[in-house]
Design a protein around this motif. Structure first.
Motif, short mmCIF file in Angstrom:
data_model
loop_
_atom_site.label_atom_id
_atom_site.label_comp_id
_atom_site.label_asym_id
_atom_site.label_seq_id
_atom_site.Cartn_x
_atom_site.Cartn_y
_atom_site.Cartn_z
N ALA A 31 3.16 6.05 41.97
CA ALA A 31 2.69 7.43 41.94
C ALA A 31 1.23 7.55 42.35
O ALA A 31 0.74 8.65 42.62
CB ALA A 31 2.88 8.02 40.54
N CYS A 32 0.52 6.43 42.41
CA CYS A 32 -0.90 6.44 42.76
C CYS A 32 -1.11 6.89 44.20
O CYS A 32 -0.29 6.63 45.07
CB CYS A 32 -1.51 5.06 42.57
SG CYS A 32 -1.80 4.62 40.86
N GLN A 33 -2.25 7.53 44.42
CA GLN A 33 -2.62 7.99 45.75
C GLN A 33 -3.76 7.17 46.34
O GLN A 33 -4.09 7.32 47.52
CB GLN A 33 -3.04 9.47 45.71
CG GLN A 33 -1.93 10.40 45.26
CD GLN A 33 -0.78 10.41 46.23
OE1 GLN A 33 -0.98 10.46 47.45
NE2 GLN A 33 0.44 10.31 45.72
N THR A 34 -4.39 6.32 45.52
CA THR A 34 -5.51 5.50 46.00
C THR A 34 -5.30 4.04 45.60
O THR A 34 -4.59 3.74 44.64
CB THR A 34 -6.85 5.99 45.41
OG1 THR A 34 -6.81 5.81 43.98
CG2 THR A 34 -7.13 7.44 45.77
N VAL A 35 -5.95 3.15 46.32
CA VAL A 35 -5.85 1.72 46.05
C VAL A 35 -6.41 1.37 44.67
O VAL A 35 -5.77 0.65 43.91
CB VAL A 35 -6.55 0.90 47.17
CG1 VAL A 35 -6.64 -0.56 46.80
CG2 VAL A 35 -5.81 1.07 48.48
N PRO A 36 -7.60 1.88 44.29
CA PRO A 36 -8.13 1.53 42.96
C PRO A 36 -7.19 1.95 41.82
O PRO A 36 -7.08 1.24 40.83
CB PRO A 36 -9.46 2.29 42.89
CG PRO A 36 -9.87 2.48 44.30
CD PRO A 36 -8.60 2.64 45.07
N CYS A 37 -6.52 3.06 41.97
CA CYS A 37 -5.57 3.51 40.96
C CYS A 37 -4.45 2.49 40.80
O CYS A 37 -4.10 2.09 39.68
CB CYS A 37 -5.00 4.87 41.35
SG CYS A 37 -3.61 5.43 40.33
N GLY A 38 -3.89 2.03 41.90
CA GLY A 38 -2.81 1.04 41.85
C GLY A 38 -3.28 -0.29 41.29
O GLY A 38 -2.57 -0.92 40.50
N GLU A 39 -4.48 -0.71 41.67
CA GLU A 39 -5.00 -1.99 41.19
C GLU A 39 -5.25 -1.94 39.69
O GLU A 39 -5.00 -2.92 38.98
CB GLU A 39 -6.27 -2.36 41.94
CG GLU A 39 -6.00 -2.77 43.38
CD GLU A 39 -7.26 -3.02 44.18
OE1 GLU A 39 -8.37 -2.62 43.74
OE2 GLU A 39 -7.14 -3.61 45.27
N GLU A 40 -5.75 -0.82 39.18
CA GLU A 40 -5.97 -0.68 37.74
C GLU A 40 -4.66 -0.74 36.98
O GLU A 40 -4.58 -1.34 35.91
CB GLU A 40 -6.71 0.63 37.43
CG GLU A 40 -8.17 0.60 37.77
CD GLU A 40 -8.93 -0.46 37.00
OE1 GLU A 40 -8.72 -0.62 35.78
OE2 GLU A 40 -9.73 -1.17 37.63
#
Length: 100
Positions: A31-40
């Protein structure tokens, strides 16, 4: 014998909880829209002690697919004709009409 059955049930319960956590994190990553969101989100994955369950491996493969889409979306375009990339001084791209 009864003790072994109780231990097996307890271990299956832990496995089910781990699967629920991995599935929830997979849903969050996708559901993430950015790379940092997915990495977290991926940093919150539970640590695996033994051999991973095949369903957990499937969820992990889906997370990798979602992260690869985020990484590709985050890359700058390599197309020299892409209008989204503004021309910079010294580039071979044509200047805008308002540039003298």
């Amino acid at each position: 014998m009864r003790c072994a059955a109780l231990i097996a049930i307890a271990l299956l319960g832990c496995r089910d909880e781990t699967l629920r956590q991995v599935k929830a994190i997979r849903d969050e990553v996708c559901a993430c829209q950015t790379v940092p969101c997915g990495e977290e989100a991926i940093k919150r994955l539970p640590k695996q002690d033994g051999k991973p369950h095949h369903r957990a491996q499937a969820f992990a493969a889906e997370m990798i697919t979602c992260m690869s889409k985020l990484y590709l979306k985050d890359r700058p375009s390599e197309d020299p004709d892409d209008p989204a990339e503004p021309s910079s001084p010294g580039s071979s791209a044509p200047a805008s009409p308002k540039t003298p």
